[in-house]
Design a protein around this motif. Structure first.
Motif, PDB file in Angstrom:
ATOM      1  N   ASN A 289     -27.281  18.094  26.034  1.00 43.36           N
ATOM      2  CA  ASN A 289     -28.549  18.451  25.376  1.00 43.36           C
ATOM      3  C   ASN A 289     -28.294  19.122  24.026  1.00 43.36           C
ATOM      4  N   SER A 290     -27.383  18.522  23.262  1.00 40.33           N
ATOM      5  CA  SER A 290     -27.100  19.076  21.937  1.00 40.33           C
ATOM      6  C   SER A 290     -26.703  17.943  20.992  1.00 40.33           C
ATOM      7  N   ILE A 291     -26.685  18.276  19.730  1.00 38.76           N
ATOM      8  CA  ILE A 291     -26.211  17.349  18.719  1.00 38.76           C
ATOM      9  C   ILE A 291     -24.760  16.939  19.068  1.00 38.76           C
ATOM     10  N   ALA A 292     -24.381  15.674  18.828  1.00 42.42           N
ATOM     11  CA  ALA A 292     -23.010  15.241  19.155  1.00 42.42           C
ATOM     12  C   ALA A 292     -22.515  14.235  18.121  1.00 42.42           C
ATOM     13  N   LEU A 293     -21.215  14.281  17.917  1.00 45.21           N
ATOM     14  CA  LEU A 293     -20.549  13.337  17.001  1.00 45.21           C
ATOM     15  C   LEU A 293     -19.547  12.532  17.829  1.00 45.21           C
ATOM     16  N   ALA A 294     -19.430  11.231  17.511  1.00 47.04           N
ATOM     17  CA  ALA A 294     -18.392  10.422  18.167  1.00 47.04           C
ATOM     18  C   ALA A 294     -17.749   9.520  17.147  1.00 47.04           C
ATOM     19  N   ASP A 295     -16.506   9.133  17.427  1.00 43.76           N
ATOM     20  CA  ASP A 295     -15.909   8.084  16.610  1.00 43.76           C
ATOM     21  C   ASP A 295     -15.485   6.938  17.509  1.00 43.76           C
ATOM     22  N   ASP A 296     -15.375   5.759  16.921  1.00 41.30           N
ATOM     23  CA  ASP A 296     -14.713   4.658  17.591  1.00 41.30           C
ATOM     24  C   ASP A 296     -13.793   4.050  16.552  1.00 41.30           C
ATOM     25  N   SER A 297     -12.574   3.784  16.962  1.00 44.38           N
ATOM     26  CA  SER A 297     -11.591   3.383  15.965  1.00 44.38           C
ATOM     27  C   SER A 297     -10.670   2.327  16.538  1.00 44.38           C
ATOM     28  N   GLY A 298      -9.930   1.696  15.659  1.00 40.86           N
ATOM     29  CA  GLY A 298      -8.982   0.692  16.119  1.00 40.86           C
ATOM     30  C   GLY A 298      -8.179   0.143  14.965  1.00 40.86           C
ATOM     31  N   LEU A 299      -7.202  -0.677  15.338  1.00 45.89           N
ATOM     32  CA  LEU A 299      -6.286  -1.281  14.377  1.00 45.89           C
ATOM     33  C   LEU A 299      -6.613  -2.769  14.283  1.00 45.89           C
TER      34      LEU A 299
ATOM     35  N   VAL B 241      -9.595   1.260  11.264  1.00 48.28           N
ATOM     36  CA  VAL B 241     -11.019   1.454  10.980  1.00 48.28           C
ATOM     37  C   VAL B 241     -11.539   2.560  11.891  1.00 48.28           C
ATOM     38  N   CYS B 242     -12.411   3.395  11.347  1.00 51.41           N
ATOM     39  CA  CYS B 242     -13.040   4.446  12.159  1.00 51.41           C
ATOM     40  C   CYS B 242     -14.528   4.503  11.817  1.00 51.41           C
ATOM     41  N   ALA B 243     -15.372   4.302  12.822  1.00 49.81           N
ATOM     42  CA  ALA B 243     -16.820   4.471  12.633  1.00 49.81           C
ATOM     43  C   ALA B 243     -17.224   5.750  13.333  1.00 49.81           C
ATOM     44  N   MET B 244     -18.092   6.519  12.680  1.00 48.57           N
ATOM     45  CA  MET B 244     -18.588   7.753  13.302  1.00 48.57           C
ATOM     46  C   MET B 244     -20.103   7.732  13.377  1.00 48.57           C
ATOM     47  N   THR B 245     -20.627   8.266  14.470  1.00 48.14           N
ATOM     48  CA  THR B 245     -22.078   8.401  14.616  1.00 48.14           C
ATOM     49  C   THR B 245     -22.408   9.830  15.025  1.00 48.14           C
ATOM     50  N   LEU B 246     -23.373  10.402  14.320  1.00 51.35           N
ATOM     51  CA  LEU B 246     -23.896  11.730  14.653  1.00 51.35           C
ATOM     52  C   LEU B 246     -25.298  11.526  15.207  1.00 51.35           C
ATOM     53  N   VAL B 247     -25.566  12.093  16.389  1.00 49.81           N
ATOM     54  CA  VAL B 247     -26.904  11.951  16.979  1.00 49.81           C
ATOM     55  C   VAL B 247     -27.485  13.333  17.288  1.00 49.81           C
ATOM     56  N   ASP B 248     -28.811  13.375  17.396  1.00 50.03           N
ATOM     57  CA  ASP B 248     -29.442  14.641  17.799  1.00 50.03           C
ATOM     58  C   ASP B 248     -29.416  14.752  19.328  1.00 50.03           C
TER      59      ASP B 248
ATOM     60  N   ILE C 173     -30.047   8.551  16.132  1.00 44.83           N
ATOM     61  CA  ILE C 173     -29.006   8.561  15.104  1.00 44.83           C
ATOM     62  C   ILE C 173     -29.439   9.384  13.889  1.00 44.83           C
ATOM     63  N   LEU C 174     -28.572  10.324  13.486  1.00 43.60           N
ATOM     64  CA  LEU C 174     -28.815  11.103  12.266  1.00 43.60           C
ATOM     65  C   LEU C 174     -28.028  10.509  11.106  1.00 43.60           C
ATOM     66  N   LYS C 175     -26.819   9.999  11.397  1.00 43.07           N
ATOM     67  CA  LYS C 175     -25.975   9.472  10.313  1.00 43.07           C
ATOM     68  C   LYS C 175     -24.830   8.650  10.902  1.00 43.07           C
ATOM     69  N   GLN C 176     -24.482   7.555  10.241  1.00 40.24           N
ATOM     70  CA  GLN C 176     -23.270   6.810  10.588  1.00 40.24           C
ATOM     71  C   GLN C 176     -22.386   6.730   9.355  1.00 40.24           C
ATOM     72  N   THR C 177     -21.079   6.862   9.549  1.00 39.00           N
ATOM     73  CA  THR C 177     -20.139   6.715   8.427  1.00 39.00           C
ATOM     74  C   THR C 177     -18.973   5.836   8.887  1.00 39.00           C
ATOM     75  N   ILE C 178     -18.237   5.344   7.892  1.00 40.57           N
ATOM     76  CA  ILE C 178     -17.085   4.497   8.214  1.00 40.57           C
ATOM     77  C   ILE C 178     -15.919   4.862   7.305  1.00 40.57           C
ATOM     78  N   GLY C 179     -14.722   4.766   7.825  1.00 46.74           N
ATOM     79  CA  GLY C 179     -13.521   4.996   7.013  1.00 46.74           C
ATOM     80  C   GLY C 179     -12.486   3.935   7.331  1.00 46.74           C
ATOM     81  N   GLU C 180     -11.750   3.513   6.318  1.00 46.21           N
ATOM     82  CA  GLU C 180     -10.692   2.513   6.535  1.00 46.21           C
ATOM     83  C   GLU C 180      -9.408   3.000   5.881  1.00 46.21           C
ATOM     84  N   CYS C 181      -8.289   2.708   6.520  1.00 49.45           N
ATOM     85  CA  CYS C 181      -6.984   3.014   5.948  1.00 49.45           C
ATOM     86  C   CYS C 181      -6.177   1.709   5.958  1.00 49.45           C
TER      87      CYS C 181
END
Ligand code: IMP
Length: 198
Positions: free
Chosen positions: A63-73, A115-122, A127-135
């Protein structure tokens, strides 16, 4: 730190949580593990979808705001694989590395990216925000190094001639897919959420 805002980070991977907290140092936010019942079914078709599934489950459980990532090669010579299945490619971390090196074999094209995708939810899972990062980088001919986790011993980032597992973790945290996605997220949290005193 005691006065820091606590945000649930939806993972069962203690190494990821450690990385996230190192990257977020000085941001005024501490990320904490979800409850032990956290057991999401990662059946999304994209990194974004899976990160949303994890974030929503953790938010509803706590019952709180949460952030998660999902990533892979994602490896070009393997048509983008193991990609979404990176964690499930073989039973153990060492077997996953062995399978990757065997499948890529002596392919001349060794280009790959994390690749890493992140989602922040209330707290309701909105969904409050999604971001992505690549290396970007390439797959080494053999594994080297013991730092980091997962495929780090076989991934050489662009601009380097060592694997991520041979780098100090502080260096990984300035170039990694996870740090790129998290820094975008921290910017959002600071600008929009902390200002509104969520
Ligand atoms: P998930 O995001 O927890 O579903 O799993 C992603 C999988 O991708 C991990 O178990 C690792 O095998 C791999 N992976 C993701 N990020 C990294 C990283 O920073 N270094 C090495 N392997 C990674």
């Amino acid at each position: 730190m005691e006065n820091n805002i606590k945000i649930v980070f939806a993972t069962g991977n203690a190494h990821k949580l450690k990385e996230i907290n190192e990257i977020a140092q000085g941001s005024g936010i501490d990320f904490v593990l979800p409850s032990e019942n956290f057991n999401p079914v990662e059946n999304g078709k994209t990194f974004e979808e899976n990160s949303y599934i994890k974030a929503k489950e953790a938010a509803v459980l706590s019952n709180s705001i949460a952030l998660a990532d999902d990533s892979g090669l994602c490896v070009e010579a393997l048509n983008g694989g193991p990609g979404l299945y990176s964690a499930r490619y073989a039973p153990t971390a060492q077997e996953r590395i062995d399978k990757l090196l065997k499948n890529i074999n002596d392919s001349a094209n060794r280009k790959a990216k994390f690749v890493c995708a992140m989602t922040l939810v209330d707290n309701k899972g909105q969904i409050l925000k999604q971001t992505i990062g690549e290396c970007h980088g390439k797959i080494a001919k053999k594994q080297s190094g013991t730092n980091g986790f997962g495929y780090d011993p076989v991934f050489i980032p662009e601009g380097y001639d060592i694997t991520i597992a041979q780098m100090p973790e502080a260096l990984k945290n300035t170039i990694s897919h996870r740090s790129i996605a998290l820094n975008k997220m921290l910017k959002f949290i600071n600008e929009f959420l902390i200002d509104r005193r969520f």
